[in-house]
Design a protein around this motif. Structure first.
Motif, PDB file in Angstrom:
ATOM      1  N   PRO A  20      49.085  -8.298 -41.829  1.00 57.22           N
ATOM      2  CA  PRO A  20      49.423  -8.570 -43.224  1.00 57.22           C
ATOM      3  C   PRO A  20      50.933  -8.544 -43.457  1.00 57.22           C
ATOM      4  O   PRO A  20      51.628  -7.675 -42.941  1.00 57.22           O
ATOM      5  N   ILE A  21      51.429  -9.494 -44.246  1.00 63.36           N
ATOM      6  CA  ILE A  21      52.855  -9.591 -44.545  1.00 63.36           C
ATOM      7  C   ILE A  21      53.147  -8.792 -45.805  1.00 63.36           C
ATOM      8  O   ILE A  21      52.512  -8.989 -46.835  1.00 63.36           O
ATOM      9  N   GLN A  22      54.129  -7.886 -45.727  1.00 60.83           N
ATOM     10  CA  GLN A  22      54.549  -7.103 -46.879  1.00 60.83           C
ATOM     11  C   GLN A  22      55.853  -7.674 -47.424  1.00 60.83           C
ATOM     12  O   GLN A  22      56.661  -8.212 -46.679  1.00 60.83           O
ATOM     13  N   ASP A  23      56.084  -7.527 -48.724  1.00 61.34           N
ATOM     14  CA  ASP A  23      57.279  -8.036 -49.404  1.00 61.34           C
ATOM     15  C   ASP A  23      57.500  -9.515 -49.083  1.00 61.34           C
ATOM     16  O   ASP A  23      58.597  -9.931 -48.722  1.00 61.34           O
ATOM     17  N   ALA A  24      56.460 -10.295 -49.223  1.00 60.88           N
ATOM     18  CA  ALA A  24      56.499 -11.713 -48.852  1.00 60.88           C
ATOM     19  C   ALA A  24      57.335 -12.527 -49.837  1.00 60.88           C
ATOM     20  O   ALA A  24      57.273 -12.324 -51.044  1.00 60.88           O
ATOM     21  N   VAL A  25      58.129 -13.445 -49.276  1.00 61.86           N
ATOM     22  CA  VAL A  25      58.904 -14.409 -50.058  1.00 61.86           C
ATOM     23  C   VAL A  25      58.563 -15.789 -49.516  1.00 61.86           C
ATOM     24  O   VAL A  25      58.667 -16.037 -48.320  1.00 61.86           O
ATOM     25  N   ILE A  26      58.158 -16.687 -50.414  1.00 57.68           N
ATOM     26  CA  ILE A  26      57.777 -18.043 -50.002  1.00 57.68           C
ATOM     27  C   ILE A  26      58.916 -18.988 -50.329  1.00 57.68           C
ATOM     28  O   ILE A  26      59.400 -19.028 -51.459  1.00 57.68           O
ATOM     29  N   THR A  27      59.365 -19.741 -49.323  1.00 57.14           N
ATOM     30  CA  THR A  27      60.430 -20.728 -49.489  1.00 57.14           C
ATOM     31  C   THR A  27      59.928 -22.083 -49.019  1.00 57.14           C
ATOM     32  O   THR A  27      58.920 -22.174 -48.324  1.00 57.14           O
ATOM     33  N   LYS A  28      60.653 -23.126 -49.406  1.00 55.66           N
ATOM     34  CA  LYS A  28      60.333 -24.478 -48.958  1.00 55.66           C
ATOM     35  C   LYS A  28      61.309 -24.874 -47.861  1.00 55.66           C
ATOM     36  O   LYS A  28      62.499 -24.614 -47.964  1.00 55.66           O
ATOM     37  N   THR A  29      60.797 -25.516 -46.825  1.00 58.86           N
ATOM     38  CA  THR A  29      61.660 -26.010 -45.762  1.00 58.86           C
ATOM     39  C   THR A  29      62.241 -27.358 -46.177  1.00 58.86           C
ATOM     40  O   THR A  29      61.852 -27.928 -47.190  1.00 58.86           O
ATOM     41  N   ALA A  30      63.150 -27.882 -45.381  1.00 60.63           N
ATOM     42  CA  ALA A  30      63.780 -29.166 -45.670  1.00 60.63           C
ATOM     43  C   ALA A  30      62.780 -30.312 -45.673  1.00 60.63           C
ATOM     44  O   ALA A  30      62.955 -31.300 -46.381  1.00 60.63           O
ATOM     45  N   LYS A  31      61.712 -30.179 -44.904  1.00 59.39           N
ATOM     46  CA  LYS A  31      60.691 -31.244 -44.839  1.00 59.39           C
ATOM     47  C   LYS A  31      59.573 -31.046 -45.857  1.00 59.39           C
ATOM     48  O   LYS A  31      58.623 -31.807 -45.873  1.00 59.39           O
TER      49      LYS A  31
END
Length: 68
Positions: A20-31
């Motif tokens: 499980p991922i804690q303190d997750a931040v979702i970003t968008k890649t260049a594609k």
């Protein structure tokens, strides 16, 4: 929606699947893909890719923060 949203990744250092991922931040890649970054609580960084639907549901549920 009472979905149980979990963001998990493969830990390269300990070779564990489904961590499980804690303190997750979702970003968008260049594609245009969605990348989830966080840690496992033991000091190991985790990164994985997910689709748009899962990313938006995780942000709405408060499981992850929006990073763009």
């Amino acid at each position: 929606m009472a979905e149980d949203i979990k963001l998990t990744a493969y830990n390269v250092r300990t070779k564990e699947k489904g961590v499980p991922i804690q303190d997750a931040v979702i970003t968008k890649t260049a594609k245009g893909a969605y990348m989830v970054q966080g840690h496992d609580g033991k000091g190991n960084k985790l990164t994985t890719l997910c689709n748009e639907e899962k990313a938006m549901n995780a942000i709405k549920a408060g499981v992850a923060k929006q990073g763009w």
